[in-house]
Design a protein around this motif. Sequence first.
Motif, PDB file in Angstrom:
ATOM      1  N   ARG A 101       0.836  -1.221   0.000  1.00 25.74           N
ATOM      2  CA  ARG A 101       0.000   0.000   0.000  1.00 25.74           C
ATOM      3  C   ARG A 101       0.864   1.263   0.000  1.00 25.74           C
ATOM      4  N   ALA A 102       1.980   1.225   0.734  1.00 26.72           N
ATOM      5  CA  ALA A 102       2.848   2.397   0.790  1.00 26.72           C
ATOM      6  C   ALA A 102       3.451   2.705  -0.578  1.00 26.72           C
ATOM      7  N   VAL A 103       3.888   1.688  -1.299  1.00 30.60           N
ATOM      8  CA  VAL A 103       4.432   1.888  -2.641  1.00 30.60           C
ATOM      9  C   VAL A 103       3.361   2.449  -3.566  1.00 30.60           C
ATOM     10  N   GLY A 104       2.131   1.917  -3.446  1.00 28.90           N
ATOM     11  CA  GLY A 104       1.036   2.423  -4.267  1.00 28.90           C
ATOM     12  C   GLY A 104       0.723   3.883  -3.989  1.00 28.90           C
ATOM     13  N   THR A 105       0.779   4.255  -2.718  1.00 30.71           N
ATOM     14  CA  THR A 105       0.511   5.651  -2.351  1.00 30.71           C
ATOM     15  C   THR A 105       1.597   6.584  -2.869  1.00 30.71           C
ATOM     16  N   LEU A 106       2.849   6.166  -2.734  1.00 30.01           N
ATOM     17  CA  LEU A 106       3.959   7.016  -3.167  1.00 30.01           C
ATOM     18  C   LEU A 106       3.998   7.188  -4.684  1.00 30.01           C
ATOM     19  N   THR A 107       3.628   6.160  -5.424  1.00 30.92           N
ATOM     20  CA  THR A 107       3.709   6.207  -6.888  1.00 30.92           C
ATOM     21  C   THR A 107       2.381   6.569  -7.545  1.00 30.92           C
ATOM     22  N   HIS A 108       1.328   6.744  -6.713  1.00 31.69           N
ATOM     23  CA  HIS A 108      -0.011   7.044  -7.233  1.00 31.69           C
ATOM     24  C   HIS A 108      -0.517   5.941  -8.170  1.00 31.69           C
ATOM     25  N   SER A 109      -0.043   4.736  -7.933  1.00 31.25           N
ATOM     26  CA  SER A 109      -0.502   3.553  -8.662  1.00 31.25           C
ATOM     27  C   SER A 109      -0.719   2.467  -7.618  1.00 31.25           C
ATOM     28  N   PRO A 110      -1.947   2.335  -7.066  1.00 31.53           N
ATOM     29  CA  PRO A 110      -2.187   1.517  -5.872  1.00 31.53           C
ATOM     30  C   PRO A 110      -1.708   0.073  -5.968  1.00 31.53           C
ATOM     31  N   ASN A 111      -1.697  -0.488  -7.166  1.00 30.34           N
ATOM     32  CA  ASN A 111      -1.320  -1.902  -7.301  1.00 30.34           C
ATOM     33  C   ASN A 111       0.006  -2.095  -8.034  1.00 30.34           C
ATOM     34  N   LEU A 112       0.888  -1.104  -7.963  1.00 29.79           N
ATOM     35  CA  LEU A 112       2.148  -1.207  -8.691  1.00 29.79           C
ATOM     36  C   LEU A 112       2.956  -2.427  -8.255  1.00 29.79           C
ATOM     37  N   SER A 113       2.888  -2.782  -6.986  1.00 27.50           N
ATOM     38  CA  SER A 113       3.636  -3.962  -6.513  1.00 27.50           C
ATOM     39  C   SER A 113       3.159  -5.238  -7.187  1.00 27.50           C
ATOM     40  N   ALA A 114       1.895  -5.257  -7.651  1.00 30.17           N
ATOM     41  CA  ALA A 114       1.395  -6.432  -8.367  1.00 30.17           C
ATOM     42  C   ALA A 114       2.108  -6.612  -9.698  1.00 30.17           C
ATOM     43  N   LEU A 115       2.701  -5.537 -10.227  1.00 25.74           N
ATOM     44  CA  LEU A 115       3.546  -5.633 -11.421  1.00 25.74           C
ATOM     45  C   LEU A 115       4.995  -5.924 -11.034  1.00 25.74           C
ATOM     46  N   LEU A 116       5.477  -5.263  -9.998  1.00 23.73           N
ATOM     47  CA  LEU A 116       6.883  -5.405  -9.618  1.00 23.73           C
ATOM     48  C   LEU A 116       7.203  -6.804  -9.108  1.00 23.73           C
ATOM     49  N   VAL A 117       6.287  -7.409  -8.347  1.00 23.44           N
ATOM     50  CA  VAL A 117       6.562  -8.731  -7.761  1.00 23.44           C
ATOM     51  C   VAL A 117       6.711  -9.808  -8.827  1.00 23.44           C
ATOM     52  N   PRO A 118       5.758  -9.990  -9.776  1.00 17.16           N
ATOM     53  CA  PRO A 118       5.978 -11.011 -10.808  1.00 17.16           C
ATOM     54  C   PRO A 118       7.158 -10.700 -11.724  1.00 17.16           C
ATOM     55  N   SER A 119       7.412  -9.412 -11.977  1.00 15.70           N
ATOM     56  CA  SER A 119       8.588  -9.063 -12.797  1.00 15.70           C
ATOM     57  C   SER A 119       9.869  -9.488 -12.087  1.00 15.70           C
ATOM     58  N   ALA A 120       9.948  -9.207 -10.792  1.00 14.67           N
ATOM     59  CA  ALA A 120      11.123  -9.621 -10.024  1.00 14.67           C
ATOM     60  C   ALA A 120      11.212 -11.142  -9.920  1.00 14.67           C
ATOM     61  N   THR A 121      10.060 -11.809  -9.884  1.00 15.94           N
ATOM     62  CA  THR A 121      10.063 -13.277  -9.849  1.00 15.94           C
ATOM     63  C   THR A 121      10.671 -13.835 -11.125  1.00 15.94           C
ATOM     64  N   LEU A 122      10.313 -13.250 -12.276  1.00 15.37           N
ATOM     65  CA  LEU A 122      10.920 -13.693 -13.537  1.00 15.37           C
ATOM     66  C   LEU A 122      12.425 -13.451 -13.528  1.00 15.37           C
ATOM     67  N   ILE A 123      12.848 -12.337 -12.931  1.00 15.26           N
ATOM     68  CA  ILE A 123      14.287 -12.052 -12.842  1.00 15.26           C
ATOM     69  C   ILE A 123      14.976 -13.096 -11.964  1.00 15.26           C
ATOM     70  N   CYS A 124      14.317 -13.496 -10.873  1.00 19.81           N
ATOM     71  CA  CYS A 124      14.887 -14.537  -9.999  1.00 19.81           C
ATOM     72  C   CYS A 124      15.031 -15.854 -10.746  1.00 19.81           C
ATOM     73  N   VAL A 125      13.989 -16.223 -11.499  1.00 18.38           N
ATOM     74  CA  VAL A 125      14.057 -17.474 -12.258  1.00 18.38           C
ATOM     75  C   VAL A 125      15.139 -17.374 -13.339  1.00 18.38           C
TER      76      VAL A 125
END
Length: 422
Positions: free
Chosen positions: A58-82
């Motif tokens: 929620r904090a990331v969404g508030t700071l970036t004015h995109s409430p669900n931005l972490s929903a993009l960042l988490v799977p993107s980072a998961t692909l980077i991990c794989v």
Amino acid sequence: MTHLITPVNLLIAIVTLGVGTVKAVAARHKRDWTLRLTASVLITAGMIFLLAAPTVYRAVGTLTHSPNLSALLVPSATLICVAHAHALSQLWREDRRDPASLRRTAARWGPFYGSAIVAMTVLYFHAPLGEAAPLRFAAEYAPVPEVVAFHIVYWIALITTVVVTVRECWQLSIPGRPDFVEDLRRCIGYFAVALGFDLVNVLLTAIALVGSATGAHSGRSFAESAWLATIASCVAANMALASLVLRSRRAERRDKRALQALHDLVVREDPTVASNPHVLFAPRWSLWTGFDTSFELAIVMTQIHDGCGRLSPWWSPLPSVAVARLYAAEPPQGTPSKGRPDDVWDLTAAQAAATLLHAAQARGEAQAPYPPQVRLSRLPGSDIEIHEDRQHLVLVAQHLSHPRVLRAVDLAGQAQSVGRAS
């Protein structure tokens, strides 16, 4: 479940980021690609758990004015991990570690990972999204076509890379000492389990997406449960890395102890030098690298090779010939895997040990160096592969007290005395 997952996520994030930072600092000193990738994947995994914690989400969404931005960042980072795991599977293969092979792999797979992340980013920002939905993004926005397409792209990329990486891991042909091969295979097994849990996450998220789209009330529960599979994946991946590090460090300490006898034989202390080479065998602690046994072991091996070279004026072929004759007369039945010196036997290592023992005795008795025409030009075992050097030196050290080696040195000394008398 959100209240339970939040502290778990934060704890895993703190631990993983901390270990990753330590590894990153260590990688600056060792300049090893495997260590660098390990540090990078740990830091990336730590960021995944940090961003997925509902409070941070929620904090990331508030700071970036995109409430669900972490929903993009988490799977993107998961692909980077794989992708990191995929790269590690290449570095573990001797036939694919050369720069040209690594560049070909990067050229083939880099666009795949990049295009998947770009497509997910475009779909995310094109989707009409509302308030933040940590851990329930797939269920909350299942009716949105862009969100469905977003997850399909992610699943295709993740499943493809997981299947390819697991296949690469199971097809590994690992050269080297048996204990290291076994340790690496256990590490690979944990990695395979970790990647398998990523597929479980895909399955549960898919059930949540379909369930919510059809109006089922269980979609949110499945979406939250999917994150438990991610936690299990992280635990398995960390077990893989920790298992390999701990087992490797234990083997390094054991080999360093075994090499001390060989080091004492060939490295002559210079009283004019203030540093004592035997300080290397005392455990040392470094804030960033812990007990840096790998670095100290490398120094010990370098000093042993240098000491062997300094003994080269006294390398005689007689001890090697004597060992070969004793071996032919009565072949030993032991194997190099056994622990007692009289059970360990490797002909090349025995010949090297006998040659060095005889040379050290000759130097200690202040004998004149042997003429080049009767001197050994190469120490037995000097033509081995680089990855076998450590195992060979350990075997040489173990053979220094072997009864047959000692007998061969005595025979060589007697033959040399007869030759000088005549």
